[in-house]
Design a protein around this motif. Structure first.
Motif, mmCIF file in Angstrom:
data_model
loop_
_atom_site.group_PDB
_atom_site.id
_atom_site.type_symbol
_atom_site.label_atom_id
_atom_site.label_comp_id
_atom_site.label_asym_id
_atom_site.label_seq_id
_atom_site.Cartn_x
_atom_site.Cartn_y
_atom_site.Cartn_z
ATOM 1 N N UNK A 3 0.653 -1.176 0.043
ATOM 2 C CA UNK A 3 -0.113 -0.133 -0.014
ATOM 3 C C UNK A 3 0.830 1.311 0.033
ATOM 4 N N UNK A 4 0.312 2.194 -0.505
ATOM 5 C CA UNK A 4 0.984 3.464 -0.315
ATOM 6 C C UNK A 4 0.424 4.112 0.967
ATOM 7 N N UNK A 5 1.291 4.759 1.540
ATOM 8 C CA UNK A 5 0.847 5.282 2.938
ATOM 9 C C UNK A 5 1.292 6.669 3.087
ATOM 10 N N UNK A 6 0.419 7.658 2.720
ATOM 11 C CA UNK A 6 0.434 9.059 2.903
ATOM 12 C C UNK A 6 0.438 9.513 4.379
ATOM 13 N N UNK A 7 1.603 9.967 4.984
ATOM 14 C CA UNK A 7 1.399 10.327 6.369
ATOM 15 C C UNK A 7 2.088 11.552 6.519
ATOM 16 N N UNK A 20 0.621 -0.038 13.578
ATOM 17 C CA UNK A 20 -0.385 -0.968 13.265
ATOM 18 C C UNK A 20 0.105 -1.800 11.892
ATOM 19 N N UNK A 21 0.316 -1.076 10.989
ATOM 20 C CA UNK A 21 0.771 -1.812 9.991
ATOM 21 C C UNK A 21 2.061 -2.648 10.082
ATOM 22 N N UNK A 22 3.038 -2.157 10.763
ATOM 23 C CA UNK A 22 4.224 -2.857 11.174
ATOM 24 C C UNK A 22 3.873 -4.236 11.919
ATOM 25 N N UNK A 23 3.112 -3.934 13.194
ATOM 26 C CA UNK A 23 2.737 -5.063 13.504
ATOM 27 C C UNK A 23 1.825 -6.173 12.942
ATOM 28 N N UNK A 24 1.068 -5.798 12.197
ATOM 29 C CA UNK A 24 0.569 -6.799 11.325
ATOM 30 C C UNK A 24 1.118 -6.989 10.168
ATOM 31 N N UNK A 25 2.371 -6.691 9.788
ATOM 32 C CA UNK A 25 3.141 -7.303 8.720
ATOM 33 C C UNK A 25 2.662 -6.757 7.339
ATOM 34 N N UNK A 26 2.142 -5.414 7.426
ATOM 35 C CA UNK A 26 1.659 -5.217 6.081
ATOM 36 C C UNK A 26 2.526 -4.205 5.312
ATOM 37 N N UNK A 27 2.972 -4.393 3.913
ATOM 38 C CA UNK A 27 4.215 -3.529 3.113
ATOM 39 C C UNK A 27 3.351 -2.523 2.792
ATOM 40 N N UNK A 28 3.983 -1.519 3.302
ATOM 41 C CA UNK A 28 3.849 -0.137 2.748
ATOM 42 C C UNK A 28 5.044 0.786 2.252
ATOM 43 N N UNK A 29 4.584 1.964 1.131
ATOM 44 C CA UNK A 29 5.598 2.683 0.856
ATOM 45 C C UNK A 29 5.083 4.092 1.381
ATOM 46 N N UNK A 30 5.899 4.436 2.483
ATOM 47 C CA UNK A 30 5.571 5.754 3.107
ATOM 48 C C UNK A 30 6.113 6.968 2.561
ATOM 49 N N UNK A 31 5.123 8.065 2.441
ATOM 50 C CA UNK A 31 5.102 9.251 1.604
ATOM 51 C C UNK A 31 4.993 10.353 2.484
#
Length: 118
Positions: A3-7, A20-31
């Motif tokens: 997922x693309x994660x805008x934060x 939460x994403x890290x703890x649940x092993x969800x891959x993301x690209x943070x922007x």
């Protein structure tokens, strides 16, 4: 699924969602949404596919939202103008914004993340 994660790094809600994403092993690209907000075309695509009302994309508790008086202006503002406004300043967008290409979440509610990203 990636997922693309805008934060915004200083946002506590964004940090909770990232944890939460890290703890649940969800891959993301943070922007960083303040430095590189999604383009008008990207926002249009996310809005169209998400099924979420466009007004919900606005960070209604943000300083810029209040300074521009958007609470009263949005109801009469054309959709294209709203999309352009969101693309012009990432701080106007409700964050975090997570996007898979098909699904999106705005803000962080653990239950919504569970249902959408797990």
């Amino acid at each position: 699924m990636m997922i693309t994660y805008y934060a915004y790094p200083k946002c506590t809600t964004c940090r909770k969602a990232k944890k939460w994403l890290d703890q649940n092993g969800i891959a993301y690209n943070e922007i960083n949404i303040a430095e590189a907000p999604p383009s008008q075309e990207q926002i249009r695509e996310i809005y169209t596919k998400s099924g979420v009302e466009l007004k919900k994309f606005f960070n209604t508790s943000g300083l810029k939202y209040r300074a521009l008086g958007l609470k009263d202006k949005l109801k009469d503002m054309p959709e294209e103008e709203q999309l352009a406004l969101l693309a012009s300043d990432g701080m106007l967008i409700k964050r975090p914004l997570a996007w898979s290409g098909e699904k999106a979440t705005l803000g962080f509610k653990e239950e919504e993340f569970e249902n959408t990203w797990k």
